[in-house]
Design an enzyme around this catalytic site. Structure first.
Site, mmCIF file in Angstrom:
data_model
loop_
_atom_site.group_PDB
_atom_site.id
_atom_site.type_symbol
_atom_site.label_atom_id
_atom_site.label_comp_id
_atom_site.label_asym_id
_atom_site.label_seq_id
_atom_site.Cartn_x
_atom_site.Cartn_y
_atom_site.Cartn_z
ATOM 1 C CG ASP A 24 -6.851 -16.583 12.926
ATOM 2 O OD1 ASP A 24 -8.051 -16.369 13.153
ATOM 3 O OD2 ASP A 24 -6.268 -16.158 11.913
ATOM 4 C CG HIS A 40 -8.117 -14.609 9.018
ATOM 5 N ND1 HIS A 40 -8.157 -14.890 10.369
ATOM 6 C CD2 HIS A 40 -8.996 -13.589 8.844
ATOM 7 C CE1 HIS A 40 -9.004 -14.078 10.965
ATOM 8 N NE2 HIS A 40 -9.547 -13.285 10.060
HETATM 9 P P1 NAD Z 1 -14.918 -0.766 8.863
HETATM 10 O O1 NAD Z 1 -16.006 -0.837 7.837
HETATM 11 O O2 NAD Z 1 -15.232 -0.284 10.228
HETATM 12 O O3 NAD Z 1 -13.749 0.141 8.310
HETATM 13 C C1 NAD Z 1 -13.228 -0.024 7.033
HETATM 14 C C2 NAD Z 1 -12.742 1.347 6.602
HETATM 15 O O4 NAD Z 1 -12.060 1.175 5.375
HETATM 16 C C3 NAD Z 1 -13.893 2.342 6.345
HETATM 17 O O5 NAD Z 1 -13.636 3.529 7.081
HETATM 18 C C4 NAD Z 1 -13.843 2.568 4.842
HETATM 19 O O6 NAD Z 1 -14.204 3.887 4.483
HETATM 20 C C5 NAD Z 1 -12.354 2.284 4.557
HETATM 21 N N1 NAD Z 1 -12.066 1.938 3.176
HETATM 22 C C6 NAD Z 1 -12.820 1.207 2.309
HETATM 23 N N2 NAD Z 1 -12.210 1.137 1.120
HETATM 24 C C7 NAD Z 1 -11.035 1.806 1.242
HETATM 25 C C8 NAD Z 1 -9.970 2.091 0.352
HETATM 26 N N3 NAD Z 1 -9.997 1.670 -0.910
HETATM 27 N N4 NAD Z 1 -8.925 2.814 0.811
HETATM 28 C C9 NAD Z 1 -8.895 3.275 2.083
HETATM 29 N N5 NAD Z 1 -9.880 3.047 2.970
HETATM 30 C C10 NAD Z 1 -10.939 2.321 2.548
HETATM 31 O O7 NAD Z 1 -14.242 -2.219 8.897
HETATM 32 P P2 NAD Z 1 -13.264 -2.825 10.012
HETATM 33 O O8 NAD Z 1 -14.099 -3.478 11.059
HETATM 34 O O9 NAD Z 1 -12.253 -1.807 10.407
HETATM 35 O O10 NAD Z 1 -12.600 -4.017 9.185
HETATM 36 C C11 NAD Z 1 -11.748 -3.767 8.099
HETATM 37 C C12 NAD Z 1 -11.369 -5.072 7.405
HETATM 38 O O11 NAD Z 1 -10.601 -5.886 8.283
HETATM 39 C C13 NAD Z 1 -12.562 -5.938 6.984
HETATM 40 O O12 NAD Z 1 -12.311 -6.514 5.710
HETATM 41 C C14 NAD Z 1 -12.608 -7.016 8.054
HETATM 42 O O13 NAD Z 1 -13.253 -8.183 7.615
HETATM 43 C C15 NAD Z 1 -11.125 -7.220 8.263
HETATM 44 N N6 NAD Z 1 -10.717 -7.908 9.503
HETATM 45 C C16 NAD Z 1 -9.681 -8.778 9.412
HETATM 46 C C17 NAD Z 1 -9.228 -9.438 10.541
HETATM 47 C C18 NAD Z 1 -8.082 -10.409 10.470
HETATM 48 O O14 NAD Z 1 -7.799 -11.083 11.481
HETATM 49 N N7 NAD Z 1 -7.389 -10.540 9.351
HETATM 50 C C19 NAD Z 1 -9.856 -9.202 11.782
HETATM 51 C C20 NAD Z 1 -10.914 -8.306 11.838
HETATM 52 C C21 NAD Z 1 -11.353 -7.659 10.676
HETATM 53 C C1 LMR Z 2 -12.184 -12.060 12.591
HETATM 54 O O1 LMR Z 2 -11.598 -13.138 12.513
HETATM 55 O O2 LMR Z 2 -12.694 -11.661 13.644
HETATM 56 C C2 LMR Z 2 -12.261 -11.167 11.372
HETATM 57 O O3 LMR Z 2 -11.652 -11.766 10.274
HETATM 58 C C3 LMR Z 2 -13.638 -10.704 11.072
HETATM 59 C C4 LMR Z 2 -14.479 -11.804 10.466
HETATM 60 O O4 LMR Z 2 -15.096 -11.557 9.418
HETATM 61 O O5 LMR Z 2 -14.542 -12.891 11.036
#
Ligand code: NAD
Ligand code: LMR
Length: 324
Positions: free
Chosen positions: A161, A189
């Protein structure tokens, strides 16, 4: 040769994992002379574990001089053992039309177990960074399970952000990104986050003076930054990954760099009017590698106070949902 930093990464075969691991192994996170050992944790799902093997093969094929070992597991006790940094990414991402808080029911459970195990088996100096959404509340959940590791070691990522806000200000002002300084993210967030522009400067002058359009700052700017994640999901059909991985590199890198000033979601302890027991984004200064102090005393006008009250309310509601 320095002792490798042991980095546990959950969700290592996911989208963010794929964009992140190569940057950790290349030295972008911990520096060009710091070896790393990767402890990659995936869900106990055949497809995910098979994909993880492929990622590890690619890491091998990069021949990174700083990558001293790769371990793969679906057992959190093995994966977090002795870890100095635990990067908690593994969780469901949201789809179109969802809010991040809608993920709490499924994702919250993951962080209870992981918080407990990290507290049991990670290194004494372990630091935890939560990315899986809703990141602030998942971080609170993980920290609530810890008896050995202090709450300030648990941080959640609002750096994406901050990076988004910096870019929006630079574009509006028509200046290079590096001209924008001291833009900080307060709160959750989520779309309720507050990108506080009062302390921001553009080419050394107050950002509000340079932009000269308070309505844009209060409206379009806050909204664009707050809803950027959803805009990316709508455009890409999947949530941000490369920019999220990049923000995590920045988050950890700056927490390891004394003097760095950046936004991190930390246990509020009542600062800036937040409830003491929520994890809220705020400005911090890194004091020594892995440790930080919250920068206090930023003045907040009535608009800022109302934004902080709204994001604090949402954080308290999310907490209420998981403790109900
Ligand atoms: P994704 O689905 O591509 O990957 C998630 C991975 O986590 C998968 O490979 C899944 O098998 C694994 N997983 C699920 N449960 C698990 C567990 N208990 N232990 C270990 N691994 C596990 O998702 P992504 O795009 O990589 O996103 C992951 C997370 O990050 C989501 O919750 C998304 O919303 C979040 N995210 C946060 C931000 C932020 O700024 N905070 C930004 C982008 C995404
Ligand atoms: C983001 O800010 O891009 C991530 O937290 C993914 C989402 O769900 O918005």
């Amino acid at each position: 040769m320095k002792t490798p930093i042991r980095v546990a990464v959950t969700g290592a075969a996911g989208q963010i994992g794929y964009a992140l691991l190569f940057r950790i192994a290349s030295g972008a996170m911990f520096g060009p002379d710091q070896p790393v050992s990767l402890q990659l944790i995936e869900a106990p799902v055949e497809k995910a574990l098979k994909a993880l093997e492929g990622v590890a093969m690619e890491l091998d094929d990069c021949a990174f001089p700083l990558l001293s070992s790769i371990q793969m597991t679906s057992e959190p006790k093995e994966g977090f053992a002795g870890a100095n940094w635990c990067l908690l990414i593994g969780a469901k991402p949201r789809g179109p039309g969802m809010e991040r808080a809608d993920l709490l029911k499924d994702n919250g459970q993951i962080f209870i177990g992981q918080g407990r195990i990290i507290d049991e088996v990670a290194a004494d100096d372990a630091r935890i960074a939560v990315v899986g959404n809703p990141a602030n509340t998942n971080c609170m959940i993980a920290a609530s399970q810890a008896k050995r590791l202090p709450a300030e070691r648990f941080t959640a990522m609002v750096r994406l952000d901050q990076n988004r806000a910096q870019t929006q200000l630079a574009k509006k002002a028509g200046v290079a990104l590096t001209e924008v300084k001291n833009i900080f993210i307060y709160g959750n967030h989520s779309p309720s986050m507050f990108p506080a522009y009062a302390q921001a400067t553009i080419s050394g002058k107050p950002a509000a003076e340079v932009i000269g359009d308070e309505a844009w700052l209060q409206g379009t700017f806050c909204e664009t930054v707050g809803k950027r994640g959803a805009a990316i999901i709508n455009a890409r059909g999947a949530s941000s990954a490369a920019s999220a991985a990049n923000a995590l590199v920045d988050h950890v890198h700056d927490l390891m760099t004394p003097g760095a000033i950046h936004s991190v979601a930390v246990k509020s302890e009542g600062r800036y009017g937040f409830d003491p027991n929520v994890w809220a984004g705020m400005p911090v200064r890194t004091t020594s590698p892995g440790s930080y102090e919250v920068i206090e005393g930023h003045s907040m006008d009535a608009f800022a106070q109302s934004k902080i009250a709204a994001t604090n309310k949402e954080l308290m509601e999310e907490r209420g949902f998981v403790t109900a």
